[in-house]
Motif scaffolding. Sequence first.
Motif, short mmCIF file in Angstrom:
data_model
loop_
_atom_site.label_atom_id
_atom_site.label_comp_id
_atom_site.label_asym_id
_atom_site.label_seq_id
_atom_site.Cartn_x
_atom_site.Cartn_y
_atom_site.Cartn_z
N ALA A 276 0.83 -1.21 0.00
CA ALA A 276 0.00 0.00 0.00
C ALA A 276 0.87 1.26 0.00
CB ALA A 276 -0.92 -0.01 1.22
N LEU A 277 1.91 1.27 0.82
CA LEU A 277 2.76 2.45 0.92
C LEU A 277 3.51 2.71 -0.39
CD1 LEU A 277 4.01 4.74 2.52
CD2 LEU A 277 5.63 3.10 3.49
N LEU A 278 4.01 1.64 -0.98
CA LEU A 278 4.73 1.77 -2.26
C LEU A 278 3.79 2.32 -3.33
CD1 LEU A 278 7.27 1.31 -3.99
CD2 LEU A 278 6.56 -1.08 -4.26
N ARG A 279 2.57 1.77 -3.38
CA ARG A 279 1.58 2.28 -4.34
C ARG A 279 1.31 3.76 -4.12
NH1 ARG A 279 -1.30 -2.59 -6.27
NH2 ARG A 279 -0.72 -4.25 -4.84
N HIS A 280 1.18 4.12 -2.85
CA HIS A 280 0.89 5.51 -2.51
C HIS A 280 2.04 6.43 -2.95
CE1 HIS A 280 -0.35 9.03 -0.23
NE2 HIS A 280 0.84 9.04 0.34
N LEU A 281 3.29 6.01 -2.64
CA LEU A 281 4.46 6.84 -3.00
C LEU A 281 4.59 6.97 -4.51
CD1 LEU A 281 7.10 5.60 -0.38
CD2 LEU A 281 5.92 7.82 -0.43
N ALA A 282 4.13 5.93 -5.23
CA ALA A 282 4.19 5.99 -6.69
C ALA A 282 3.03 6.78 -7.28
CB ALA A 282 4.21 4.57 -7.26
N GLY A 283 2.22 7.37 -6.42
CA GLY A 283 1.08 8.16 -6.89
C GLY A 283 0.07 7.31 -7.65
N GLY A 284 0.02 6.03 -7.29
CA GLY A 284 -0.94 5.14 -7.94
C GLY A 284 -0.48 4.63 -9.29
N ASP A 285 0.70 5.06 -9.75
CA ASP A 285 1.19 4.64 -11.07
C ASP A 285 2.44 3.76 -10.91
OD1 ASP A 285 2.07 4.28 -13.61
OD2 ASP A 285 2.70 6.38 -13.91
N PRO A 286 2.28 2.46 -11.03
CA PRO A 286 3.44 1.56 -10.83
C PRO A 286 4.61 1.90 -11.75
CG PRO A 286 1.40 0.29 -10.96
CD PRO A 286 1.05 1.71 -11.33
N GLN A 287 4.33 2.49 -12.91
CA GLN A 287 5.42 2.86 -13.81
C GLN A 287 6.34 3.91 -13.19
OE1 GLN A 287 6.19 1.11 -16.45
NE2 GLN A 287 4.39 -0.12 -15.93
N ALA A 288 5.84 4.60 -12.17
CA ALA A 288 6.68 5.63 -11.51
C ALA A 288 7.70 5.01 -10.56
CB ALA A 288 5.78 6.61 -10.76
N ILE A 289 7.60 3.69 -10.34
CA ILE A 289 8.55 3.05 -9.41
C ILE A 289 9.92 2.95 -10.05
CG2 ILE A 289 9.08 0.91 -8.17
CD1 ILE A 289 6.07 0.41 -7.96
#
Lengths: 316, 316
Positions: free
Chosen positions: A205-218
């Motif tokens: 959940a935290l990783l998703r949140h930090l990525a602004g909901g866009d996994p491509q931003a990881i």
Amino acid sequence: MAQLILALDFGGTKHTAAVAGRGESAWRGHARAYSPPGANALVDIEVMLRLARQVLGGAQPAAIGVSFGGPTYFGTGLVRRSDHVPGWDNVPLAEMLTAELGAPAAVDNDANAGAIGEHAFGAGQGHAHMLYVTVSTGVGGGWILNNAPWRGVDEMAGEIGHTVIDPDGPRCLCGKNGCVERLASGPFMADDARAVLATQPGRGALLRHLAGGDPQAIDGALLSRAAAEGDEVARDVLRRGARALGIGIGNAANLINPSLAVVGGGVSRAGEIWWSALREAVAETLIAGVRLEVVPAALGDDAPLWGALALGAGLL
Amino acid sequence: MAQLILALDFGGTKHTAAVAGRGESAWRGHARAYSPPGANALVDIEVMLRLARQVLGGAQPAAIGVSFGGPTYFGTGLVRRSDHVPGWDNVPLAEMLTAELGAPAAVDNDANAGAIGEHAFGAGQGHAHMLYVTVSTGVGGGWILNNAPWRGVDEMAGEIGHTVIDPDGPRCLCGKNGCVERLASGPFMADDARAVLATQPGRGALLRHLAGGDPQAIDGALLSRAAAEGDEVARDVLRRGARALGIGIGNAANLINPSLAVVGGGVSRAGEIWWSALREAVAETLIAGVRLEVVPAALGDDAPLWGALALGAGLL
């Protein structure tokens, strides 16, 4: 007045020129520029020549040392190719720089230059035998043996990123399975994190949140931040990458038995979770009787530039 | 008259002494003996001194070179230990031989001695940079870099047998999982074959027959024979071992980029099935740009003895 050495670092898109006097370990001048969009080899060389002339300020260098972000032939001063920028196939870079700037030039790849830089000016000082590993978009390595760079018969030594540590592991860009680079590089760890998020909706959940909901931003940096803040998916992925790298470094130590491994590159700034997993995996892999100190790079992303200075100094 | 060099090979239970003139590459005398049951270090040294005096026939050696089947310190002429014979902990073997035979002595482990022997007299002649690998009850390795043995800071270099190529693989004696030695050595391949026979009663009829119905009778040589005669269990096990070794050798080549790997030891006589799996795995593991020739040892089990000759010659 000391002879001047010009040090050049051709990154993928980031180019740096710096100048120091012979025997000095501080820059007299330092300049950086980025490639314009759609650049090619000739454009990059023009950018670099402009930077070089800027830091020289009209003075004449006595020697030029060059780090290049791709495979080179040190012996002939040739760039073999770039995996990022077109037009670099078999470019006689040393010869071109000598013609433009009027001084002998030595060219090496960035992993070797990083090893040379850390050995001469950084964390490897005093170690006659060391391995330098840089972990960022790829995993590269360079050796110092008997206080000199070790390049191998095809000048390909140091390819720790493409040693296999899990033949049943995921497919690497090189076509093999379970290479260290496939498991430990920043973009591949980001891929692995995205795969977990896609298949395990209840986690990260935290990783998703930090990525602004866009996994491509990881990316590697975001993984590090999420791990530091407690995200278990990010921690798992970072630990797995660090373990793979640690097995690769431990294997290299069992084979060659240097006293030191210096680890740099963007991923090496991933924090304590990554470093402790790395050190644990190295320690578990070393066979009884083999010792190895594992330390962070001291020169950060400038290690290849410092190596270029040492390469230039080696011509005098 | 040429100075005489005494070459000694302390195997686990098989000891060899031979003598040659300086610059010669044929033995003037050669003698072999086995340890009595329950031998220890002092008994083995007595056996070897008797062989040495026999081949010398009253002549005085100018130098002594020694291969020892276990870890040593070349720098100080010390045996560290033997994993097979008691009493070898920290034995000053070079010093003892010098006191008994009146000549300087150099001591190295059998993997390094094998590398030195193949480089000076065997398949490695003309290769400045090579890896020697011996596969029998264990998997050992030795390096020649720049025409000289490479031993590493703890004199532990060459431990290819304990590089990890499958962290989820079976447990090795060293405590790690998926070491090359665990997958590729003769006794471990025999274990793996026995495990298949125990769990798959419909397979391995020929192997069972050749073992006289007693799986404990299976060893590397029997596996090779069964594989040559068509047994699929034996073939599978040999191929798996060869693949593991090939990945280990390919990894070593990616790291150091020598021109040659020389492969010896009992398992290397396993035949074409084993060799083709080995060569295939090496080729698949090498990264583009790294070349490596892989050849059988030319000196067979005598490689360490020839290496001992070269070690002795190096003292003159």
